[in-house]
Design a protein around this motif. Structure first.
Motif, PDB file in Angstrom:
ATOM      1  N   UNK A 107      80.577 130.232 111.064  1.00  0.00           N
ATOM      2  CA  UNK A 107      81.174 129.028 110.488  1.00  0.00           C
ATOM      3  C   UNK A 107      81.654 129.271 109.059  1.00  0.00           C
ATOM      4  N   UNK A 108      80.982 130.159 108.334  1.00  0.00           N
ATOM      5  CA  UNK A 108      81.393 130.441 106.959  1.00  0.00           C
ATOM      6  C   UNK A 108      82.718 131.154 106.896  1.00  0.00           C
ATOM      7  N   UNK A 109      83.126 131.784 108.002  1.00  0.00           N
ATOM      8  CA  UNK A 109      84.404 132.480 108.039  1.00  0.00           C
ATOM      9  C   UNK A 109      85.443 131.746 108.877  1.00  0.00           C
ATOM     10  N   UNK A 110      85.166 130.502 109.230  1.00  0.00           N
ATOM     11  CA  UNK A 110      86.141 129.718 109.987  1.00  0.00           C
ATOM     12  C   UNK A 110      87.344 129.405 109.114  1.00  0.00           C
ATOM     13  N   UNK A 111      88.474 129.163 109.770  1.00  0.00           N
ATOM     14  CA  UNK A 111      89.733 128.954 109.040  1.00  0.00           C
ATOM     15  C   UNK A 111      89.630 127.772 108.088  1.00  0.00           C
ATOM     16  N   UNK A 112      88.997 126.697 108.527  1.00  0.00           N
ATOM     17  CA  UNK A 112      88.916 125.504 107.683  1.00  0.00           C
ATOM     18  C   UNK A 112      87.868 125.637 106.587  1.00  0.00           C
ATOM     19  N   UNK A 113      87.118 126.746 106.594  1.00  0.00           N
ATOM     20  CA  UNK A 113      86.138 126.976 105.542  1.00  0.00           C
ATOM     21  C   UNK A 113      86.694 127.883 104.453  1.00  0.00           C
ATOM     22  N   UNK A 114      87.367 128.959 104.855  1.00  0.00           N
ATOM     23  CA  UNK A 114      87.880 129.916 103.871  1.00  0.00           C
ATOM     24  C   UNK A 114      89.200 129.482 103.284  1.00  0.00           C
ATOM     25  N   UNK A 115      89.910 128.560 103.956  1.00  0.00           N
ATOM     26  CA  UNK A 115      91.184 128.072 103.445  1.00  0.00           C
ATOM     27  C   UNK A 115      90.995 126.646 102.947  1.00  0.00           C
ATOM     28  N   UNK A 116      91.434 126.401 101.734  1.00  0.00           N
ATOM     29  CA  UNK A 116      91.316 125.061 101.172  1.00  0.00           C
ATOM     30  C   UNK A 116      92.131 124.080 102.009  1.00  0.00           C
ATOM     31  N   UNK A 117      91.492 123.030 102.477  1.00  0.00           N
ATOM     32  CA  UNK A 117      92.169 122.062 103.345  1.00  0.00           C
ATOM     33  C   UNK A 117      91.665 120.674 102.989  1.00  0.00           C
ATOM     34  N   UNK A 118      92.478 119.927 102.277  1.00  0.00           N
ATOM     35  CA  UNK A 118      92.060 118.626 101.762  1.00  0.00           C
ATOM     36  C   UNK A 118      91.736 117.661 102.898  1.00  0.00           C
ATOM     37  N   UNK A 119      90.526 117.148 102.907  1.00  0.00           N
ATOM     38  CA  UNK A 119      90.055 116.166 103.898  1.00  0.00           C
ATOM     39  C   UNK A 119      90.252 116.624 105.337  1.00  0.00           C
ATOM     40  N   UNK A 120      90.258 117.930 105.540  1.00  0.00           N
ATOM     41  CA  UNK A 120      90.354 118.469 106.898  1.00  0.00           C
ATOM     42  C   UNK A 120      91.636 117.996 107.600  1.00  0.00           C
ATOM     43  N   UNK A 121      92.726 117.935 106.866  1.00  0.00           N
ATOM     44  CA  UNK A 121      93.991 117.477 107.444  1.00  0.00           C
ATOM     45  C   UNK A 121      94.678 118.608 108.190  1.00  0.00           C
ATOM     46  N   UNK A 122      95.531 118.236 109.130  1.00  0.00           N
ATOM     47  CA  UNK A 122      96.288 119.206 109.906  1.00  0.00           C
ATOM     48  C   UNK A 122      97.722 119.366 109.409  1.00  0.00           C
ATOM     49  N   UNK A 123      98.265 118.352 108.784  1.00  0.00           N
ATOM     50  CA  UNK A 123      99.661 118.391 108.356  1.00  0.00           C
ATOM     51  C   UNK A 123      99.827 117.536 107.099  1.00  0.00           C
ATOM     52  N   UNK A 124     100.564 118.079 106.136  1.00  0.00           N
ATOM     53  CA  UNK A 124     100.858 117.356 104.901  1.00  0.00           C
ATOM     54  C   UNK A 124     102.372 117.244 104.759  1.00  0.00           C
ATOM     55  N   UNK A 125     102.862 116.027 104.618  1.00  0.00           N
ATOM     56  CA  UNK A 125     104.291 115.773 104.404  1.00  0.00           C
ATOM     57  C   UNK A 125     104.462 115.292 102.969  1.00  0.00           C
ATOM     58  N   UNK A 126     105.289 115.980 102.219  1.00  0.00           N
ATOM     59  CA  UNK A 126     105.471 115.613 100.828  1.00  0.00           C
ATOM     60  C   UNK A 126     106.957 115.442 100.501  1.00  0.00           C
TER      61      UNK A 126
END
Length: 598
Positions: free
Chosen positions: A447-466
């Motif tokens: 779990x410490x090497x999972x993608x959502x752990x090693x990569x910063x991901x705000x609020x566990x979101x999947x997509x950010x539109x800006x």
């Protein structure tokens, strides 16, 4: 008692005992097999894990280095070049951005200059394709297809020209650039590399933290936090400078400790299982071992018979465990890794490598575990006397007087059996706890090497539109493209579970001698190249020229943000507008300097 030196009989009795007690034999065999399999696999895969983690960090960073420093002076550069622990250095200068092209008015592309050490050596592991050469003239650029697509010209090739408006420290300019090279690979790709001549004319210097990036590759591959802090201290960083080490350089110590702990717990599980089974076996065969001595068997021969049994089980289990560990390590794991996109030989590393020391360490650890686990039960069997065996009755030191208990009979009987032999119960519970600990260790490491752990991901979101137009310097160039109808269409999408809108507004914070003055002094000292004293008068008289931002978030986002704060604020005050959260942005303020001041 006369000694019977018939060793063949002892070996034959050991084999027959294993055949007769097949369930016990199979359990012991599986314990040895699984422990040797786990130890061998942890050793072999652990080495590959460290190397693949290095590949992962290289790909994410876009180059192979151990530390990065924001802003570098000539003196600091000389110190690093003369440091025997640093084998390679490289410099990068951020010198501008693409303002717009004929095809796109909001391209998110930067202008970067890189020296030979960074471009030729540090970036070499992440490049999979390179056409042309690095820019040498003022109007030449090195591009990627991703950056060209961002500008609306993804079909351009080496030798073609690209007209664009770009910004530097000196202002906004328009020019035509010739593409002298195209590269592709890993790391940040939405950027154009420019020549040294272009960087020199941009107005930026490597000594400025906003532009200079200095990369260092150390000789040692593991560096503790103490050593890292000592190096940072020796660099005498300025107010605006920062130095960061790559995660794997320091985390390798923790991961290595975790792997060693995992091996220790695995061996403990095998020890407890072997000890428990042999202890129960001896406890249930007191008459058998006592009567063996009546027919001429000595205590030493009984120990030898039991050791012979464990030698046969241990040898077979260790051999098959190492073979199965090798099959998994060298055949199954490479297939899984290749399916994730890491090809064999990439970055000069094989998937899994074998070292004879791994096999020797596995045999030694498993052998010591078997020896320690079987020693006490073997001694117990040898200490049983014939007289004790003849009068043996299985007792567990229970209380002779039994009182009528209350409650359900089955529950009382279960509790009585559970506490009858406290030593046996303790061993069983400890075995179960150790087994669960192995499972917990493995799950935690994965779990410490999972993608959502090693990569910063705000609020566990999947997509950010800006809205890219919000970054435009002039307010008239900004467009409100994420309106309520657009957000509503996303919320009504059946595949979207949650939508969180972040509202942006530009505000003006007027000058005042308390908080605003304190904040602007620190802000300019930390982030700006222009001294605050030169712009203080303008800020006092025309604060509208110094825009700031006000961000609106919903209730769920507030809960997420508030839980991450060291000093959470009152939710009702925040929702009613009586309190706000200020982004410190690296400014050197204590909490007491900010809380309650606005």
């Amino acid at each position: 008692m006369l000694k019977n030196p018939n060793q063949k009989v002892i070996k034959r009795m050991a084999r027959n005992a294993l055949k007769v007690n097949r369930r016990k034999t199979i359990t012991l065999f599986l314990a040895v097999l699984l422990s040797s399999f786990s130890v061998f696999t942890i050793f072999t895969v652990g080495d590959s894990y460290f190397r693949l983690q290095k590949i992962q960090n290289i790909r994410m960073s876009g180059a192979e280095f151990d530390a990065i420093m924001y802003g570098v002076t000539d003196e600091q550069k000389q110190m690093c070049e003369n440091n025997p622990d640093i084998v390679l250095t490289g410099a990068v200068g951020v010198c501008g951005w693409v303002e717009k092209t004929d095809q796109d008015s909001t391209p998110n592309v930067g202008l970067i200059w890189a020296d030979d050490g960074y471009w030729t050596q540090m970036m070499e592991p992440v490049r999979e394709k390179l056409e042309g050469r690095y820019p040498t003239a003022l109007d030449e650029i090195m591009v990627t297809k991703s950056a060209l697509k961002e500008c609306g010209y993804e079909n351009l090739d080496v030798g073609d020209t690209l007209a664009m408006s770009y910004g530097t420290h000196e202002g906004i300019f328009t020019g035509t650039f010739r593409i002298c090279g195209i590269w592709d690979g890993y790391g940040p790709k939405k950027q154009f590399y420019v020549s040294k001549e272009f960087y020199d004319q941009s107005g930026w210097k490597l000594s400025q933290a906003a532009s200079g990036r200095y990369f260092m590759d150390f000789k040692q591959k593991v560096m503790t936090k103490t050593e890292q802090n000592a190096f940072i201290e020796s660099m005498n960083l300025g107010k605006q400078q920062n130095l960061f080490f790559m995660e794997d350089l320091g985390a390798s110590v923790q991961i290595l400790a975790g792997l060693i702990g995992l091996i220790a717990v695995t061996c403990l599980c095998a020890y407890l299982l072997i000890y428990n089974i042999m202890y129960l076996s001896v406890a249930g065969k007191v008459r058998y071992y006592g009567l063996l001595q009546t027919v001429g068997m000595t205590e030493k021969q009984i120990k030898r018979m039991m050791k012979e049994q464990m030698l046969l089980i241990g040898s077979a289990g260790t051999v098959l465990g190492c073979l199965s560990g090798g099959l998994v390590s060298f055949f199954l794991i490479p297939v899984v890794v290749k399916s994730l996109g890491i090809k064999s030989g990439y970055v000069g590393a094989d998937m899994v490598r074998f070292h004879p020391a791994v096999l020797m360490a596995t045999i030694l650890l498993v052998g010591v575990t078997i020896f320690l686990a079987s020693g006490k039960p073997a001694k117990m069997a040898a200490d049983i006397s014939p007289i004790e065996a003849l009068g043996y009755r299985p007792t567990h030191k229970t209380v002779k007087e039994r009182k009528a208990g209350k409650g359900k009979v089955i529950a009382r009987l279960s509790l009585e059996q559970f506490t009858k032999d406290k030593k046996r119960t303790a061993v069983v519970l400890l075995s179960l706890a150790a087994s669960l600990s192995v499972y917990l260790c493995i799950v935690t490491m994965l779990d410490s090497q999972a993608a959502r752990t090693i990569v910063s991901n705000y609020m566990d979101t999947d997509l950010v539109i800006q809205n890219d137009t919000a970054c435009k310097e002039k307010s008239e160039d900004r467009r409100d493209i994420l309106d309520e109808s657009f957000v509503k269409s996303i919320k009504e999408n059946a595949g979207v579970s949650e939508v969180h809108s972040m509202i942006f507004a530009e505000i003006t914070v007027p000058w005042e001698p308390d908080f605003a003055e304190m904040w602007m002094k620190e802000f300019y000292a930390k982030w700006m190249s222009t001294p605050y004293s030169k712009e203080k008068d303008e800020y006092q008289n025309h604060p509208e020229n110094f825009g700031s931002s006000l961000i609106g978030i919903d209730e769920q986002e507030f809960d997420y943000l508030n839980n991450s704060l060291e000093h959470p604020i009152n939710k009702e005050d925040f929702l009613s507008g009586k309190a706000c959260i200020v982004y410190r942005n690296g400014l050197d303020f204590a909490d007491a300097d900010i809380i309650g001041k606005i």
